[in-house]
Design a protein around this motif. Structure first.
Motif, mmCIF file in Angstrom:
data_model
loop_
_atom_site.group_PDB
_atom_site.id
_atom_site.type_symbol
_atom_site.label_atom_id
_atom_site.label_comp_id
_atom_site.label_asym_id
_atom_site.label_seq_id
_atom_site.Cartn_x
_atom_site.Cartn_y
_atom_site.Cartn_z
ATOM 1 N N ILE A 231 30.623 45.959 76.399
ATOM 2 C CA ILE A 231 32.060 46.658 76.499
ATOM 3 C C ILE A 231 32.902 45.984 77.764
ATOM 4 C CG2 ILE A 231 33.231 48.759 76.648
ATOM 5 C CD1 ILE A 231 30.902 50.152 75.545
ATOM 6 N N PHE A 232 33.773 45.462 77.040
ATOM 7 C CA PHE A 232 34.797 44.999 78.266
ATOM 8 C C PHE A 232 35.828 46.101 78.701
ATOM 9 C CE2 PHE A 232 33.280 40.962 77.810
ATOM 10 C CZ PHE A 232 33.512 40.306 76.793
ATOM 11 N N SER A 233 36.173 47.074 77.851
ATOM 12 C CA SER A 233 37.279 48.218 78.397
ATOM 13 C C SER A 233 37.306 49.045 77.286
ATOM 14 C CB SER A 233 38.623 47.531 78.477
ATOM 15 O OG SER A 233 39.398 47.046 77.383
ATOM 16 N N ILE A 234 37.506 50.319 77.610
ATOM 17 C CA ILE A 234 37.691 51.365 76.493
ATOM 18 C C ILE A 234 39.198 51.795 76.528
ATOM 19 C CG2 ILE A 234 37.001 53.579 75.731
ATOM 20 C CD1 ILE A 234 34.145 52.874 76.925
ATOM 21 N N ASN A 235 39.788 52.002 75.636
ATOM 22 C CA ASN A 235 41.247 52.655 75.347
ATOM 23 C C ASN A 235 41.062 53.964 75.100
ATOM 24 O OD1 ASN A 235 41.864 49.723 76.045
ATOM 25 N ND2 ASN A 235 42.422 49.514 73.766
ATOM 26 N N ALA A 236 41.591 54.612 74.139
ATOM 27 C CA ALA A 236 41.613 55.836 73.754
ATOM 28 C C ALA A 236 40.228 56.278 73.270
ATOM 29 C CB ALA A 236 42.771 56.149 72.933
ATOM 30 N N MET A 237 39.834 57.530 73.586
ATOM 31 C CA MET A 237 38.723 58.299 73.188
ATOM 32 C C MET A 237 38.815 59.572 72.352
ATOM 33 S SD MET A 237 35.809 57.226 76.278
ATOM 34 C CE MET A 237 34.490 57.105 75.226
ATOM 35 N N GLY A 238 38.128 59.980 71.696
ATOM 36 C CA GLY A 238 38.583 61.275 71.086
ATOM 37 C C GLY A 238 37.512 61.804 70.128
ATOM 38 N N TRP A 239 37.535 63.147 69.803
ATOM 39 C CA TRP A 239 36.830 63.958 69.021
ATOM 40 C C TRP A 239 37.343 64.367 67.665
ATOM 41 C CZ3 TRP A 239 31.571 64.560 70.331
ATOM 42 C CH2 TRP A 239 31.242 64.174 71.751
ATOM 43 N N TYR A 240 36.396 64.160 66.944
ATOM 44 C CA TYR A 240 37.058 64.496 65.222
ATOM 45 C C TYR A 240 35.954 65.538 64.809
ATOM 46 C CZ TYR A 240 40.279 60.658 65.199
ATOM 47 O OH TYR A 240 41.635 59.803 65.521
ATOM 48 N N ARG A 241 36.338 66.227 63.887
ATOM 49 C CA ARG A 241 35.239 66.996 63.281
ATOM 50 C C ARG A 241 35.508 67.221 61.662
ATOM 51 N NH1 ARG A 241 37.325 73.034 65.633
ATOM 52 N NH2 ARG A 241 38.971 73.186 64.080
#
Length: 123
Positions: A28-38
Motif C-alpha cells: 500500500i502506498f497510501s490510503i484515502n477515505a475509509m468507511g464502514w457499510y452494512r
C-alpha cells in the motif's frame, strides 16, 4: 496482495456495544477515505460511517450519536465503535478503503472491500 480484514463482530443484546476493526495490509502506498457499510438480509448495502485521511467523518442518520468511526493511519486500521445497539443494526458489516496500491509495479487507485463481519443484536 492488498486486503482488508475485519474483526470484532458477534452477538450482543440490545443496548450493548461492539467495536469493529479493519486492518489493511499488502503493498500500500497510501490510503484515502475509509468507511464502514452494512447489509441487512433482503436490503441493499448502505453506508454507515466514513472517515477521510484527514479525519473528517460522516455518518448515516440512523447511527448518529451512537456510532463513532476512527482510524489509526500508522496501523492502516479503521475502527467502528458501536454503542446503544438496536436489533435493526443487525447486518453484515463491510470495511471499505480507497487506496493507492502497488499493482504490477505501478501505483493504482482502487476501491477495496473486506469480506464482512456479522453483527447480530438480540432484543
Amino acid at each position: 496482495q492488498v486486503q482488508l480484514v475485519e474483526s470484532g463482530g458477534g452477538l450482543v443484546q440490545a443496548g450493548g456495544s461492539l467495536r469493529l476493526s479493519c486492518a489493511a495490509s499488502g503493498s500500500i502506498f497510501s490510503i484515502n477515505a475509509m468507511g464502514w457499510y452494512r447489509q441487512a438480509p433482503g436490503k441493499q448495502r448502505e453506508l454507515v460511517a466514513g472517515i477521510t485521511s484527514g479525519g473528517s467523518t460522516n455518518y448515516a442518520d440512523s447511527v448518529k450519536g451512537r456510532f463513532t468511526i476512527s482510524r489509526d493511519n500508522a496501523k492502516n486500521t479503521v475502527y467502528l465503535q458501536m454503542n446503544s445497539l438496536k436489533p435493526e443494526d443487525t447486518a453484515v458489516y463491510y470495511c471499505n478503503a480507497e487506496m493507492i496500491a502497488d499493482v504490477v509495479g505501478r501505483g493504482v487507485l482502487m476501491d477495496y472491500w473486506g469480506k464482512g463481519t456479522l453483527v447480530t443484536v438480540s432484543s
